[in-house]
Design a protein around this motif. Sequence first.
Motif, short mmCIF file in Angstrom:
data_model
loop_
_atom_site.label_atom_id
_atom_site.label_comp_id
_atom_site.label_asym_id
_atom_site.label_seq_id
_atom_site.Cartn_x
_atom_site.Cartn_y
_atom_site.Cartn_z
N ARG A 37 1.96 -2.48 -9.80
CA ARG A 37 1.98 -1.40 -8.83
C ARG A 37 0.58 -0.82 -8.65
NH1 ARG A 37 6.49 2.67 -10.68
NH2 ARG A 37 5.43 2.38 -12.70
N PHE A 38 0.38 -0.17 -7.50
CA PHE A 38 -0.94 0.36 -7.16
C PHE A 38 -0.86 1.83 -6.79
CE2 PHE A 38 -1.40 -4.16 -6.55
CZ PHE A 38 -2.66 -4.43 -7.04
N ILE A 82 -11.13 -4.35 3.71
CA ILE A 82 -9.72 -4.01 3.69
C ILE A 82 -8.84 -5.25 3.66
CG2 ILE A 82 -9.67 -3.84 6.21
CD1 ILE A 82 -7.65 -1.72 3.70
N GLU A 83 -9.25 -6.31 4.36
CA GLU A 83 -8.43 -7.53 4.39
C GLU A 83 -8.41 -8.22 3.04
OE1 GLU A 83 -6.45 -8.24 6.79
OE2 GLU A 83 -7.18 -6.53 7.95
N ARG A 84 -9.55 -8.30 2.41
CA ARG A 84 -9.60 -8.94 1.09
C ARG A 84 -8.87 -8.09 0.07
NH1 ARG A 84 -13.18 -13.15 0.24
NH2 ARG A 84 -14.45 -13.70 2.04
N ALA A 85 -8.98 -6.76 0.20
CA ALA A 85 -8.27 -5.86 -0.71
C ALA A 85 -6.77 -6.07 -0.58
CB ALA A 85 -8.64 -4.41 -0.40
N ARG A 86 -6.28 -6.18 0.65
CA ARG A 86 -4.85 -6.38 0.86
C ARG A 86 -4.39 -7.70 0.26
NH1 ARG A 86 -2.59 -5.81 6.84
NH2 ARG A 86 -4.11 -7.46 7.20
N ALA A 87 -5.21 -8.75 0.40
CA ALA A 87 -4.84 -10.05 -0.15
C ALA A 87 -4.74 -10.00 -1.68
CB ALA A 87 -5.84 -11.11 0.28
N THR A 88 -5.73 -9.35 -2.30
CA THR A 88 -5.72 -9.25 -3.77
C THR A 88 -4.54 -8.42 -4.24
OG1 THR A 88 -8.14 -9.44 -3.84
CG2 THR A 88 -7.05 -8.50 -5.77
N MET A 89 -4.29 -7.29 -3.58
CA MET A 89 -3.18 -6.43 -3.97
C MET A 89 -1.84 -7.13 -3.79
SD MET A 89 -4.62 -2.85 -2.35
CE MET A 89 -3.23 -1.83 -2.87
N TYR A 142 -4.14 4.10 7.85
CA TYR A 142 -4.12 2.63 7.89
C TYR A 142 -3.89 2.08 6.48
CZ TYR A 142 -5.58 -2.17 8.79
OH TYR A 142 -5.62 -3.53 8.90
N TYR A 143 -4.55 2.70 5.47
CA TYR A 143 -4.36 2.25 4.10
C TYR A 143 -2.89 2.38 3.70
CZ TYR A 143 -9.43 3.02 3.78
OH TYR A 143 -10.78 3.00 3.98
N LEU A 144 -2.32 3.54 3.99
CA LEU A 144 -0.95 3.81 3.55
C LEU A 144 0.05 2.89 4.23
CD1 LEU A 144 -1.03 7.73 3.56
CD2 LEU A 144 -1.83 6.13 1.81
N LYS A 145 -0.25 2.52 5.47
CA LYS A 145 0.67 1.69 6.23
C LYS A 145 0.57 0.22 5.87
CE LYS A 145 1.65 0.23 10.99
NZ LYS A 145 1.26 0.36 12.41
N ASN A 146 -0.63 -0.25 5.60
CA ASN A 146 -0.85 -1.70 5.49
C ASN A 146 -1.10 -2.21 4.07
OD1 ASN A 146 -1.10 -2.81 8.45
ND2 ASN A 146 -2.20 -0.86 8.43
N LEU A 147 -1.23 -1.31 3.10
CA LEU A 147 -1.48 -1.76 1.74
C LEU A 147 -0.25 -1.50 0.87
CD1 LEU A 147 -5.14 -0.49 1.19
CD2 LEU A 147 -4.37 -2.79 1.81
N PRO A 148 -0.01 -2.35 -0.13
CA PRO A 148 1.17 -2.18 -1.00
C PRO A 148 0.97 -1.08 -2.04
CG PRO A 148 -0.07 -4.10 -1.69
CD PRO A 148 -0.75 -3.59 -0.44
N LEU A 149 0.83 0.15 -1.58
CA LEU A 149 0.65 1.30 -2.47
C LEU A 149 2.01 1.92 -2.79
CD1 LEU A 149 -2.37 2.90 -0.57
CD2 LEU A 149 -2.49 1.83 -2.83
N HIS A 150 2.16 2.42 -4.00
CA HIS A 150 3.42 3.09 -4.34
C HIS A 150 3.20 4.53 -4.79
CE1 HIS A 150 2.65 2.91 -8.67
NE2 HIS A 150 3.74 3.62 -8.84
N ALA A 182 7.23 11.20 3.02
CA ALA A 182 7.66 10.58 4.27
C ALA A 182 7.51 9.08 4.24
CB ALA A 182 6.86 11.17 5.43
N MET A 183 6.53 8.59 3.47
CA MET A 183 6.27 7.14 3.41
C MET A 183 6.90 6.50 2.18
SD MET A 183 2.42 6.79 4.94
CE MET A 183 2.78 5.10 5.45
N GLY A 184 7.73 7.27 1.47
CA GLY A 184 8.45 6.72 0.34
C GLY A 184 7.59 6.46 -0.87
N MET A 185 6.52 7.22 -1.03
CA MET A 185 5.60 7.02 -2.16
C MET A 185 5.74 8.15 -3.17
SD MET A 185 2.06 5.89 -0.32
CE MET A 185 1.97 4.53 0.83
#
Length: 692
Positions: free
Chosen positions: A579-580, A563-570, A593-601, A632-635
């Motif tokens: 966009r992801f 998850i940490e490496r994924a977040r860095a790459t994203m 956790y994914y929805l909160k911490n990753l740059p997903l749209h 609710a999460m603006g996605m």
Amino acid sequence: MVGSSSRRGICVIDARQRIVQANVALARLVGKQRARDIVGQPLSRFLDTGVDALGVRARLGHGRGPLATYLHSVGPAGKRRKVPVFIALQAVDAGNRRRSGAVVVITVRGFGDRIATSAYSEQLEIALDVGQLGAWGLNLRTGEAWRTDLHDRIFGYEHTRPRWTYEKFLAHVIPADRERVHRTFKQATQAHQRWAFDCRIQRSDGDIRWISIQGGFEDDIQGDPAVAFGVIADITDRKRTEAQVEFLAYYDSLTHLPNRRLLDDRLAHAVVHARRQGRFGAVLFLDLDDFKSVNDTQGHQVGDEMLVEAARRLCDCLHEDDTVARFGGDEFVVVLEDLGTDRDAAAASAAEIAGIVRTALLEPFVLSTIEQRRASCSIGGVIFGDNDSEAATLLQQADVAMYRAKAKGGDGLCLYEPQMQHAIDNRVAIEQEIQQGIENDEFVLYYQPQLDLAANSVKAEALLRWHHPRRGVVYPGDFIPVAEACGLIVPLGRQVIEQACRRLREWSESPVMSSVSIAVNVSASQFHHPGFARDITSAMARFAIDPRRLVIELTESVLLDSIERARATMAELAVRGVRFALDDFGTGYSSLYYLKNLPLHQLKIDRRFVGEALTDAHDAAIVHTIITLAQAMGMEVVAEGVESVATRDFLLAGACVQQQGFLFSEALAAGPFEAYVRADPFAKTMPASIGR
């Protein structure tokens, strides 16, 4: 012309200046034919009047060069003459003054003139030191011995000079080598032969060292060996190097398991033994599932740590008589012997052991990184003992069975059956065709429309098709798993990104198409490849596209690896505008956790939930929950698999306006897709309740 070796006489003298050893050259210089003719005589007898060995020693001891004098010689006709010579001396210590002596070198002047300006005895010592050779001599009658300083240092005597005897030497030889050494020396003495051997000694400080000894004999008047002499060298470093070379020839340097070469030998012996004894054995071929992602995401050092730990666990699962070898990469082979006389029972035993191995490997691996990893494995097995299969054939069959286990999803055992070979041959052929297809640009992107029924806008999801030269259009399910397994998914994925960026560039020049974005599916192997972000950035720059028009679709399984490496790459790509989207949301290990911490749209609702939402209350509830969560999460939220008007309306009622499915269109080639967009698809798909 007389050679230089015939003009240099060498002898060893004892404390009373008697010659105890000599070479033939010195004998001939004084008019004798054999060296033993001068042994036992005082050296002074052959030197000019008033010159003796002690005088030579005294002269050289004051740092002067070789002593120039004359050697008395008797010619063939009995005529006496004086030969001009240089004399150099190297003292040796036998442990006490009475047993001490010297090595004397006598050189005919004219040859010796070249070295007259330096201490010849020092040159002799330097020569021995350069070769790391200790010199020694042993009187076989009296037991008297002499040796150089280096000889004693090899045995650990740095500051003391013990009395040296043959028995003293044998006492230093370790017990395991002592009888062999004594036998070799005795046989050489009886045969009057030169000899050489290597052995281990225990130095005075207790250290065990390897030495090499070479020597010969000087006979007495009766022709019997009277004196032994030779050189000694410490060869411990050489022996260690040889041992290392021997180890690397048969063992893997990383895991210290037998390598392919030793495995072949042991398996061949196991097969022969099984046939002779009428007993069965088995070969298990193991491959760690998804190990490549460990190397790609964590680095090769972490991958090596995992392999070493996996090797240790394998060894712990097996008996000492069994063989576990590293076949290469993340592949291991286990040879099980003596599984009984019944084939079915042997197969059951092999399956039981395979289960133990799988369980052991599933335990978390504690590596140098923060994260722990688990490792499932695919195992292929083959039973031997009742057929004529050779070792190489058994390994091939076990490998075939392993690939069948991997094709079933991994983390399992599959025993070999003859019909498997045909499937493997087909697989190899497909791998080769995929490689050729990449090189020949046979893989083409099709585009399935994603309609925003509120904004009247169209987006596209890129879906790959293989325009096979013989089989026509091939769908991803028939080639993507093979490409992932053989490592071709990375170059194939890179080609997909290139095509998508090229298409976006072309569409940017059309007023109708310029607003269309393209979503590209990315596999775990491609996403975690070290060059992934660089490939995306390079392609966008080369085709000068708006990064906001490129969407990368990831599944939850991609994020699970790290998850940490994924977040860095994203984050590296998101900051550039890419966009992801999270594909198939709800089917995996869905985590807030994914929805909160990753740059997903964007979230995409899996088609399985969408398709059953009208008939299954649980699926309907899941769909509503995902829609509410995304809002609710603006996605954005996109529903896949919309195939009916009723499903479309159900989703619209829940405020899911972005939809995709066969109700609107199948995936289209670039030309038909452009025509679809220009034809105003909303005229037929827009419900009456939503205005245009």
